[in-house]
Design a protein around this motif. Sequence first.
Motif, PDB file in Angstrom:
ATOM      1  N   ASN A 124      47.458 -33.935 136.884  1.00 58.33           N
ATOM      2  CA  ASN A 124      47.349 -32.565 136.382  1.00 58.33           C
ATOM      3  C   ASN A 124      46.966 -32.505 134.906  1.00 58.33           C
ATOM      4  OD1 ASN A 124      48.158 -31.162 138.801  1.00 58.33           O
ATOM      5  ND2 ASN A 124      50.220 -31.917 138.432  1.00 58.33           N
ATOM      6  N   ARG A 125      46.792 -33.654 134.283  1.00 55.48           N
ATOM      7  CA  ARG A 125      46.601 -33.667 132.828  1.00 55.48           C
ATOM      8  C   ARG A 125      45.319 -32.955 132.391  1.00 55.48           C
ATOM      9  NH1 ARG A 125      48.741 -36.173 128.470  1.00 55.48           N
ATOM     10  NH2 ARG A 125      47.341 -36.526 126.708  1.00 55.48           N
ATOM     11  N   LEU A 126      44.228 -33.196 133.085  1.00 51.44           N
ATOM     12  CA  LEU A 126      42.963 -32.604 132.665  1.00 51.44           C
ATOM     13  C   LEU A 126      43.021 -31.079 132.731  1.00 51.44           C
ATOM     14  CD1 LEU A 126      40.167 -33.232 131.630  1.00 51.44           C
ATOM     15  CD2 LEU A 126      39.370 -33.379 134.003  1.00 51.44           C
ATOM     16  N   SER A 127      43.563 -30.546 133.814  1.00 48.45           N
ATOM     17  CA  SER A 127      43.669 -29.085 133.926  1.00 48.45           C
ATOM     18  C   SER A 127      44.646 -28.533 132.896  1.00 48.45           C
ATOM     19  CB  SER A 127      44.111 -28.693 135.340  1.00 48.45           C
ATOM     20  OG  SER A 127      45.391 -29.222 135.649  1.00 48.45           O
ATOM     21  N   ASP A 128      45.699 -29.297 132.597  1.00 43.51           N
ATOM     22  CA  ASP A 128      46.648 -28.851 131.565  1.00 43.51           C
ATOM     23  C   ASP A 128      45.963 -28.761 130.207  1.00 43.51           C
ATOM     24  OD1 ASP A 128      48.695 -28.677 133.381  1.00 43.51           O
ATOM     25  OD2 ASP A 128      49.618 -30.585 132.840  1.00 43.51           O
ATOM     26  N   LEU A 129      45.134 -29.761 129.879  1.00 47.45           N
ATOM     27  CA  LEU A 129      44.438 -29.733 128.597  1.00 47.45           C
ATOM     28  C   LEU A 129      43.428 -28.595 128.546  1.00 47.45           C
ATOM     29  CD1 LEU A 129      43.829 -33.554 127.968  1.00 47.45           C
ATOM     30  CD2 LEU A 129      45.537 -32.088 126.909  1.00 47.45           C
ATOM     31  N   LEU A 130      42.748 -28.360 129.654  1.00 52.82           N
ATOM     32  CA  LEU A 130      41.769 -27.273 129.707  1.00 52.82           C
ATOM     33  C   LEU A 130      42.438 -25.913 129.525  1.00 52.82           C
ATOM     34  CD1 LEU A 130      39.469 -28.461 132.635  1.00 52.82           C
ATOM     35  CD2 LEU A 130      38.722 -27.960 130.299  1.00 52.82           C
ATOM     36  N   ASN A 131      43.631 -25.788 130.085  1.00 54.59           N
ATOM     37  CA  ASN A 131      44.329 -24.503 130.062  1.00 54.59           C
ATOM     38  C   ASN A 131      45.328 -24.368 128.924  1.00 54.59           C
ATOM     39  OD1 ASN A 131      43.044 -23.548 132.463  1.00 54.59           O
ATOM     40  ND2 ASN A 131      44.411 -24.848 133.666  1.00 54.59           N
ATOM     41  N   GLY A 132      45.398 -25.391 128.060  1.00 57.50           N
ATOM     42  CA  GLY A 132      46.309 -25.318 126.931  1.00 57.50           C
ATOM     43  C   GLY A 132      47.768 -25.456 127.301  1.00 57.50           C
ATOM     44  N   VAL A 133      48.032 -26.091 128.426  1.00 55.20           N
ATOM     45  CA  VAL A 133      49.412 -26.280 128.876  1.00 55.20           C
ATOM     46  C   VAL A 133      50.020 -27.477 128.143  1.00 55.20           C
ATOM     47  CG1 VAL A 133      50.893 -26.810 130.856  1.00 55.20           C
ATOM     48  CG2 VAL A 133      48.891 -25.323 131.139  1.00 55.20           C
ATOM     49  N   LYS A 134      51.254 -27.357 127.719  1.00 53.18           N
ATOM     50  CA  LYS A 134      51.937 -28.425 127.005  1.00 53.18           C
ATOM     51  C   LYS A 134      52.129 -29.624 127.921  1.00 53.18           C
ATOM     52  CE  LYS A 134      55.968 -29.246 124.050  1.00 53.18           C
ATOM     53  NZ  LYS A 134      57.216 -28.638 123.494  1.00 53.18           N
ATOM     54  N   THR A 135      51.796 -30.823 127.426  1.00 53.46           N
ATOM     55  CA  THR A 135      51.960 -32.059 128.187  1.00 53.46           C
ATOM     56  C   THR A 135      53.166 -32.841 127.652  1.00 53.46           C
ATOM     57  OG1 THR A 135      50.411 -33.174 126.686  1.00 53.46           O
ATOM     58  CG2 THR A 135      49.488 -32.208 128.696  1.00 53.46           C
ATOM     59  N   VAL A 136      53.536 -33.910 128.347  1.00 56.16           N
ATOM     60  CA  VAL A 136      54.745 -34.650 127.959  1.00 56.16           C
ATOM     61  C   VAL A 136      54.594 -35.331 126.603  1.00 56.16           C
ATOM     62  CG1 VAL A 136      55.525 -35.033 130.322  1.00 56.16           C
ATOM     63  CG2 VAL A 136      54.011 -36.711 129.231  1.00 56.16           C
ATOM     64  N   ASP A 137      53.348 -35.516 126.149  1.00 54.87           N
ATOM     65  CA  ASP A 137      53.110 -36.174 124.869  1.00 54.87           C
ATOM     66  C   ASP A 137      52.711 -35.190 123.777  1.00 54.87           C
ATOM     67  OD1 ASP A 137      50.768 -35.915 126.540  1.00 54.87           O
ATOM     68  OD2 ASP A 137      49.662 -36.941 124.975  1.00 54.87           O
ATOM     69  N   SER A 138      52.837 -33.897 124.052  1.00 55.14           N
ATOM     70  CA  SER A 138      52.436 -32.879 123.078  1.00 55.14           C
ATOM     71  C   SER A 138      53.378 -32.867 121.877  1.00 55.14           C
ATOM     72  CB  SER A 138      52.434 -31.489 123.730  1.00 55.14           C
ATOM     73  OG  SER A 138      51.430 -31.397 124.716  1.00 55.14           O
ATOM     74  N   GLU A 139      52.789 -32.735 120.691  1.00 50.87           N
ATOM     75  CA  GLU A 139      53.568 -32.698 119.457  1.00 50.87           C
ATOM     76  C   GLU A 139      53.033 -31.606 118.530  1.00 50.87           C
ATOM     77  OE1 GLU A 139      56.196 -34.416 118.976  1.00 50.87           O
ATOM     78  OE2 GLU A 139      55.963 -36.548 119.449  1.00 50.87           O
ATOM     79  N   ASN A 140      53.953 -30.955 117.837  1.00 52.72           N
ATOM     80  CA  ASN A 140      53.566 -30.066 116.748  1.00 52.72           C
ATOM     81  C   ASN A 140      53.461 -30.911 115.482  1.00 52.72           C
ATOM     82  OD1 ASN A 140      53.406 -27.538 118.083  1.00 52.72           O
ATOM     83  ND2 ASN A 140      55.637 -27.444 118.143  1.00 52.72           N
ATOM     84  N   VAL A 141      52.270 -31.006 114.953  1.00 51.90           N
ATOM     85  CA  VAL A 141      52.019 -31.875 113.800  1.00 51.90           C
ATOM     86  C   VAL A 141      51.327 -31.084 112.697  1.00 51.90           C
ATOM     87  CG1 VAL A 141      51.822 -33.949 115.218  1.00 51.90           C
ATOM     88  CG2 VAL A 141      49.781 -32.592 114.729  1.00 51.90           C
ATOM     89  N   TRP A 142      51.362 -31.634 111.504  1.00 53.93           N
ATOM     90  CA  TRP A 142      50.539 -31.110 110.415  1.00 53.93           C
ATOM     91  C   TRP A 142      49.247 -31.913 110.439  1.00 53.93           C
ATOM     92  CZ3 TRP A 142      51.850 -26.628 108.721  1.00 53.93           C
ATOM     93  CH2 TRP A 142      53.202 -26.272 108.618  1.00 53.93           C
ATOM     94  N   ALA A 143      48.185 -31.296 110.930  1.00 51.71           N
ATOM     95  CA  ALA A 143      46.915 -31.983 111.117  1.00 51.71           C
ATOM     96  C   ALA A 143      45.984 -31.721 109.936  1.00 51.71           C
ATOM     97  CB  ALA A 143      46.255 -31.508 112.412  1.00 51.71           C
ATOM     98  N   TYR A 144      45.455 -32.787 109.393  1.00 57.04           N
ATOM     99  CA  TYR A 144      44.533 -32.691 108.262  1.00 57.04           C
ATOM    100  C   TYR A 144      43.208 -33.362 108.611  1.00 57.04           C
ATOM    101  CZ  TYR A 144      48.495 -31.480 105.229  1.00 57.04           C
ATOM    102  OH  TYR A 144      49.584 -30.870 104.649  1.00 57.04           O
ATOM    103  N   GLU A 145      42.136 -32.830 108.061  1.00 59.91           N
ATOM    104  CA  GLU A 145      40.849 -33.511 108.154  1.00 59.91           C
ATOM    105  C   GLU A 145      40.186 -33.485 106.785  1.00 59.91           C
ATOM    106  OE1 GLU A 145      37.897 -33.750 111.540  1.00 59.91           O
ATOM    107  OE2 GLU A 145      36.985 -32.173 110.319  1.00 59.91           O
ATOM    108  N   HIS A 146      39.981 -34.677 106.235  1.00 59.81           N
ATOM    109  CA  HIS A 146      39.279 -34.791 104.960  1.00 59.81           C
ATOM    110  C   HIS A 146      37.816 -35.048 105.297  1.00 59.81           C
ATOM    111  CE1 HIS A 146      39.031 -35.536 100.626  1.00 59.81           C
ATOM    112  NE2 HIS A 146      38.170 -36.509 100.918  1.00 59.81           N
TER     113      HIS A 146
END
Length: 251
Positions: A124-146
Amino acid sequence: MLKTLAAVAGAAALAGTGITLAAAPAHAAAHPAGSIFLHGTSRQAHFWSRSDCESHAKWEVGQVTKASATATLLPGTQDSDFQGPELRFNCYPVRGAQWTYLTAYTSKTGNPVASTDIYVDTSNRLSDLLNGVKTVDSENVWAYEHSVSKPASSTDVATCDKYLNYFVNLVKVNPHARTVAADTACEVDNGTISYYVDYAATTATAGLLSDKPLPTSEAPQPQPMLDALGYDYPLAQDAHQAHTHAWRVRH
């Protein structure tokens, strides 16, 4: 209770006689052979100290390695255009200024190395990612891009690479950040020369050289860390294409 005591007494009586009791039948695997499991993420492991986190992460990798007869550490992506997957066993910061890790592996038996390890549902992972569903490895992070982009006429590749490598090292030695993915060399395309370094930091104010965290419109929260950290697994290519975001992992 009486049956249990009788069994213990019987086993004690046989001790030293050379007679052994038959082992209890093994439980059937809960998941098919080749299933992916993980240990860690902030659901299972979170530390205020990066050093404490790293020691636990190293220990956990060792546990999987010891179980090599039945478990295999999940490899990192092998794309030569970017760096980062070689750090997949290192700790990373999550929101709340804490550190955690993610050790992922495949099981040859369908059973986890430790009973508390988390099963990754790839069906179910691909459909979860497509639909924005939280997965078992999902984390709230501070994401940066330099990200740096300039006219190609303004500098040469060698000079650009020096700035890229300088910033990559800046992230590596910073106690509040860790690299997620970065170019291995500057890219020249359509008259521009550019590079990017994606990294995570402990807080919204821990960016390097005045970097600001990416807004959730560009790097949605939570992030699927199996993909963000560069783990390679059967769905990785499709998952990365489906889950496009600025805090990206290239294949």
